[in-house]
Design a protein around this motif. Sequence first.
Motif, mmCIF file in Angstrom:
data_model
loop_
_atom_site.group_PDB
_atom_site.id
_atom_site.type_symbol
_atom_site.label_atom_id
_atom_site.label_comp_id
_atom_site.label_asym_id
_atom_site.label_seq_id
_atom_site.Cartn_x
_atom_site.Cartn_y
_atom_site.Cartn_z
ATOM 1 N N GLY A 15 0.885 -1.319 -0.057
ATOM 2 C CA GLY A 15 0.092 0.087 -0.216
ATOM 3 C C GLY A 15 0.975 1.182 0.085
ATOM 4 O O GLY A 15 0.611 2.341 -0.691
ATOM 5 N N PHE A 16 2.027 1.252 0.730
ATOM 6 C CA PHE A 16 2.938 2.623 0.824
ATOM 7 C C PHE A 16 3.434 2.863 -0.309
ATOM 8 O O PHE A 16 3.714 3.740 -1.019
ATOM 9 N N LEU A 17 4.075 1.915 -1.303
ATOM 10 C CA LEU A 17 4.706 1.685 -2.481
ATOM 11 C C LEU A 17 3.412 2.271 -3.540
ATOM 12 O O LEU A 17 3.777 3.115 -4.306
ATOM 13 N N ALA A 18 2.175 1.711 -3.409
ATOM 14 C CA ALA A 18 1.280 2.188 -4.408
ATOM 15 C C ALA A 18 0.768 3.564 -4.124
ATOM 16 O O ALA A 18 0.435 4.400 -4.857
ATOM 17 N N LEU A 19 0.960 3.991 -2.801
ATOM 18 C CA LEU A 19 0.479 5.319 -2.427
ATOM 19 C C LEU A 19 1.508 6.244 -3.006
ATOM 20 O O LEU A 19 1.110 7.468 -3.684
ATOM 21 N N LEU A 20 2.735 6.119 -3.032
ATOM 22 C CA LEU A 20 4.035 6.898 -3.612
ATOM 23 C C LEU A 20 3.576 6.967 -5.112
ATOM 24 O O LEU A 20 3.505 8.011 -5.878
ATOM 25 N N LEU A 21 3.292 5.761 -6.000
ATOM 26 C CA LEU A 21 3.150 5.708 -7.186
ATOM 27 C C LEU A 21 1.832 6.729 -7.530
ATOM 28 O O LEU A 21 1.789 7.610 -8.573
ATOM 29 N N ASN A 22 0.936 6.684 -6.646
ATOM 30 C CA ASN A 22 -0.329 7.277 -6.895
ATOM 31 C C ASN A 22 0.156 8.891 -6.857
ATOM 32 O O ASN A 22 -0.585 9.699 -7.573
ATOM 33 N N LEU A 23 0.832 9.497 -5.831
ATOM 34 C CA LEU A 23 1.253 10.876 -5.769
ATOM 35 C C LEU A 23 2.010 11.261 -6.975
ATOM 36 O O LEU A 23 1.852 12.342 -7.324
ATOM 37 N N LEU A 24 2.885 10.291 -7.483
ATOM 38 C CA LEU A 24 3.739 10.801 -8.667
ATOM 39 C C LEU A 24 2.737 11.034 -9.808
ATOM 40 O O LEU A 24 2.881 11.879 -10.588
ATOM 41 N N VAL A 25 1.851 9.997 -9.927
ATOM 42 C CA VAL A 25 0.617 10.183 -11.095
ATOM 43 C C VAL A 25 -0.015 11.443 -10.866
ATOM 44 O O VAL A 25 -0.259 12.278 -11.949
ATOM 45 N N LEU A 26 -0.481 11.721 -9.583
ATOM 46 C CA LEU A 26 -1.230 13.081 -9.504
ATOM 47 C C LEU A 26 -0.190 14.329 -9.749
ATOM 48 O O LEU A 26 -0.791 14.955 -10.248
ATOM 49 N N ALA A 27 1.061 14.162 -9.182
ATOM 50 C CA ALA A 27 2.001 15.234 -9.552
ATOM 51 C C ALA A 27 2.217 15.433 -10.888
ATOM 52 O O ALA A 27 2.299 16.695 -11.270
ATOM 53 N N GLY A 28 2.310 14.431 -11.677
ATOM 54 C CA GLY A 28 2.478 14.551 -13.272
ATOM 55 C C GLY A 28 1.122 15.114 -13.818
ATOM 56 O O GLY A 28 1.237 15.940 -14.628
ATOM 57 N N SER A 29 -0.081 14.935 -13.399
ATOM 58 C CA SER A 29 -1.155 15.533 -13.863
ATOM 59 C C SER A 29 -1.108 17.119 -13.426
ATOM 60 O O SER A 29 -1.234 17.929 -14.327
ATOM 61 N N VAL A 30 -0.636 17.348 -12.214
ATOM 62 C CA VAL A 30 -0.597 18.647 -11.993
ATOM 63 C C VAL A 30 0.573 19.629 -12.697
ATOM 64 O O VAL A 30 0.292 20.804 -13.287
ATOM 65 N N TRP A 31 1.591 18.961 -12.876
ATOM 66 C CA TRP A 31 2.787 19.375 -13.775
ATOM 67 C C TRP A 31 2.257 19.531 -15.041
ATOM 68 O O TRP A 31 2.617 20.765 -15.718
ATOM 69 N N ASN A 32 1.446 18.829 -15.690
ATOM 70 C CA ASN A 32 0.889 18.951 -17.126
ATOM 71 C C ASN A 32 0.027 20.316 -17.143
ATOM 72 O O ASN A 32 0.032 21.056 -18.142
ATOM 73 N N PHE A 33 -0.694 20.337 -16.086
ATOM 74 C CA PHE A 33 -1.485 21.615 -15.829
ATOM 75 C C PHE A 33 -0.853 22.674 -15.847
ATOM 76 O O PHE A 33 -1.366 23.879 -16.425
ATOM 77 N N VAL A 34 0.394 22.723 -15.287
ATOM 78 C CA VAL A 34 1.112 24.035 -15.008
ATOM 79 C C VAL A 34 1.888 24.435 -16.333
ATOM 80 O O VAL A 34 1.835 25.304 -16.890
ATOM 81 N N LEU A 35 2.172 23.315 -17.086
ATOM 82 C CA LEU A 35 2.933 23.343 -18.367
ATOM 83 C C LEU A 35 1.953 23.974 -19.569
ATOM 84 O O LEU A 35 2.296 24.775 -20.208
ATOM 85 N N LEU A 36 0.496 23.399 -19.186
ATOM 86 C CA LEU A 36 -0.352 24.088 -20.181
ATOM 87 C C LEU A 36 -0.692 25.493 -19.834
ATOM 88 O O LEU A 36 -0.690 26.211 -20.736
#
Length: 313
Positions: A15-36
């Motif tokens: 669960g903790f590893l999956a939570l880290l991956l989930n946060l990275l995916v969410l951060a990638g989404s935010v980063w793309n919104f920033v780039l946009l």
Amino acid sequence: MKNENYTYSGWKLNGFLALLLNLLVLAGSVWNFVLLGNAEEFEPIFLITAIVLLIGAIIMACGFIMLEPNEARVLLFFGNYRGTFYDTGYWWVNPFMSAKKLSLRARNLNVNPIKVNDKAGNPILIGLVLVWKIKEDGAYKAVFEIDSPEVVTGAATSRMNVLENFVAVQSDSALRQVAGMYAYDENSNNDAGEVTLRSGGEEINERLKDELNDRLSMAGIEVMEARLNYLAYAPEIAAAMLRRQQADAIISAREKIVEGAVSMVKIALERLSTEEVVELDEERKAAMVSNLLVVLCADEAAQPVVNTGTLHN
């Protein structure tokens, strides 16, 4: 298809590893919104990537489960049973799985005294206490074999209440059946040496346990302990049975008293004859025996009568 003993072995991740991956995916989404937002011209690729990553993060967040010791999750994939998850801790599984929570902890049930007829037909009151739990390989049966209109889908408490009600009803039925196989006690017109409810002890408890396990196996439930905790005659015959028990006790006591008295009289006559204290003919021996038995067997102390004449008067 019923995979009753199937343990889930599909997608799972710490669960903790999956939570880290989930946060990275969410951060990638935010980063793309920033780039946009910082792009000089509209870039659809940034918007598409951001939305896809955001949706992926939301879906991924639905796959987290946490299990405490002696808990289980029955996993379904769009209505298909895919196994039971037993690993304790924090885990991530396929987010499209629906999980039904189930407790594997032991539970007590106190069956209040009920009125039944024993083997001899006497009405008696009998109660039962038992300890039960869901077997690890019985999770499928506990969830899918027992139904009730009161069940709320996904509500673990309601599901356990249904199981408790099922155990209570079957316990009542098993108790009635076992009680009808045995007499209340040795005085209930039963054969000598026959096991009774009062004297059976562990044998009665084991019979109850076996009967309950047979009845509850269809629900994946195991009875760990079952024993009688209340046993008495029904009120309408309790007084009569008490008088009978008192009469039996009096008869038994009288038999003991007479046996002892006869033994004492025999010893007295033998000592008188052996030590030649007095010579008695058969008639006087009979009188002496009668007097001694009256003295020894009487409920009250005998009043002595002093003979001031001769022995032959």
